[in-house]
Design a protein around this motif. Structure first.
Motif, mmCIF file in Angstrom:
data_model
loop_
_atom_site.group_PDB
_atom_site.id
_atom_site.type_symbol
_atom_site.label_atom_id
_atom_site.label_comp_id
_atom_site.label_asym_id
_atom_site.label_seq_id
_atom_site.Cartn_x
_atom_site.Cartn_y
_atom_site.Cartn_z
ATOM 1 N N GLN A 142 0.836 -1.206 0.000
ATOM 2 C CA GLN A 142 0.000 0.000 0.000
ATOM 3 C C GLN A 142 0.878 1.266 0.000
ATOM 4 O OE1 GLN A 142 -2.542 0.414 3.389
ATOM 5 N NE2 GLN A 142 -3.541 2.245 2.618
ATOM 6 N N GLU A 143 1.914 1.284 0.844
ATOM 7 C CA GLU A 143 2.820 2.435 0.882
ATOM 8 C C GLU A 143 3.570 2.590 -0.428
ATOM 9 O OE1 GLU A 143 4.135 2.586 5.535
ATOM 10 O OE2 GLU A 143 4.829 0.907 4.308
ATOM 11 N N LEU A 144 3.977 1.470 -1.005
ATOM 12 C CA LEU A 144 4.707 1.499 -2.257
ATOM 13 C C LEU A 144 3.853 2.058 -3.383
ATOM 14 C CD1 LEU A 144 7.404 0.809 -3.529
ATOM 15 C CD2 LEU A 144 6.555 -1.484 -3.961
ATOM 16 N N ASN A 145 2.575 1.719 -3.407
ATOM 17 C CA ASN A 145 1.676 2.209 -4.445
ATOM 18 C C ASN A 145 1.451 3.712 -4.358
ATOM 19 O OD1 ASN A 145 1.378 -0.288 -5.617
ATOM 20 N ND2 ASN A 145 -0.395 -0.816 -4.363
ATOM 21 N N GLN A 146 1.708 4.302 -3.195
ATOM 22 C CA GLN A 146 1.566 5.740 -3.031
ATOM 23 C C GLN A 146 2.787 6.486 -3.545
ATOM 24 O OE1 GLN A 146 0.798 6.316 1.102
ATOM 25 N NE2 GLN A 146 -1.237 5.425 1.001
ATOM 26 N N SER A 147 3.893 5.784 -3.776
ATOM 27 C CA SER A 147 5.132 6.397 -4.234
ATOM 28 C C SER A 147 5.000 6.799 -5.696
ATOM 29 C CB SER A 147 6.286 5.411 -4.070
ATOM 30 O OG SER A 147 7.486 5.986 -4.526
ATOM 31 N N THR A 148 5.609 7.925 -6.056
ATOM 32 C CA THR A 148 5.503 8.423 -7.430
ATOM 33 C C THR A 148 6.672 8.013 -8.301
ATOM 34 O OG1 THR A 148 6.562 10.494 -6.795
ATOM 35 C CG2 THR A 148 4.149 10.432 -6.738
ATOM 36 N N GLU A 149 7.762 7.544 -7.696
ATOM 37 C CA GLU A 149 8.921 7.155 -8.486
ATOM 38 C C GLU A 149 8.964 5.642 -8.631
ATOM 39 O OE1 GLU A 149 12.606 8.936 -7.877
ATOM 40 O OE2 GLU A 149 11.777 10.773 -7.052
#
Length: 86
Positions: free
Chosen positions: A36-43
């Motif tokens: 979930q946190e990774l999916n929020q990342s833009t890079e």
């Protein structure tokens, strides 16, 4: 939050800074981001981790930690600091 080069794991980063951490009296915890946190990342380059550093308050803590991370080509994507009186 940091993004390590793909050639460096979170565990390797922790081990590499063990002596510096011990000399400075800091506790450093690195954990990989959840899906979930990774999916929020833009890079989308490298692996993402959250790094927590705990130690006695003194000038230069953030500077020292970010300098070490920068020397490893780590991209710092977010920083939050907190002071907690003991």
């Amino acid at each position: 939050m940091i993004r390590l080069p793909e050639s460096i794991s979170g565990r390797e980063s922790e081990r590499a800074h063990r002596s510096d951490r011990d000399k400075a009296g800091l506790t450093i915890h690195i954990r990989e981001l959840s899906e979930q946190e990774l999916n929020q990342s833009t890079e989308d380059q490298g692996l993402s981790y959250i790094v927590s550093v705990y130690g006695a308050d003194r000038p230069g803590i953030v500077s020292g930690v970010t300098k070490e991370l920068a020397s490893m080509a780590v991209n710092i994507t977010d920083v939050a600091t907190h002071f907690r009186a003991i």
